[in-house]
Design an enzyme around this catalytic site. Sequence first.
Site: not given
Length: 292
Positions: A117, A120-121
């Site tokens: 992701c 997300c990261d």
Amino acid sequence: MTAAVYAARKRMKALILTKEFGGQPMWTMDIENYMGYQFVTGPELMEKFDEQVRKFPIEIKYEEVTGLAVNPDRTFTITSDGGEYQAQAVIVASGKRPRRLEVPGEAEFTGRGVSYCATCDGPLFAGKTVAVIGGGNSALQAAIEVSGVAEKVYLISLEGYKADPILLEKLKELDQPVTELMSYTTKEIKGSQAVEKLIIVKNETNKEIELEVQGIFVEIGLMPNSEYCEGLLDFNEYREVVTDCRTRTKIPGLFAAGDVTNGPDKQIVIAAGDGSKAALVAYEYLLHKLRV
């Protein structure tokens, strides 16, 4: 979530069993094709969905479904890691999850440099060197996103790009160019406490290349979350649940919607439309069933 809202509006008693809210849109930063929004991030859109769900008397349990069975009386038993539930009708809308590379080091370094992701990261790799693996829309979007924070980005594809023209254009227009490596197979991920190296192989020559990277974003497609339907429903070659144009499966009272199905196009607006359709068809089914 859309199916639950439509079910509640029809005064059906609805239970949502979900491991987590939001699904794939939670991994998506830029959404420019959902009607009503010129631009919205995936998490923002799902927050709006969540707000609407909670305006109705819909029971929500955060549990992972592990089994689904048809009872002799044509009702259903749903098994989860939290218990068992009975239902007159079921809508399978469990979406998809990221496909893994299945190479040495991947499992070991998941969460320690290997990510599925970028949304997300991505910020965790500011100023670092990262690799994005894949050639589709999600891979190009991930490369575009992380190029704004990482010092260097490699984009590694197995065969070439299978992405929308607008993403290919955006990739070429980046202020910080991405290093594109075409026709490479990922062989291994190495490191000590975290990811340090990525080993790839040129398809035509079998020549090995070692890249020093601190992060790897795997974007090679998705797998349907359909395991709990194994042996009960028909799957296509991609393990997607087979439905007709009205979201019906081969079992009366059992419907499927969204990316877990064999529908040809995977879009948020289509998945939401599928959810509403499934709830309306389920309502029609129950009206007939309860009168018989």
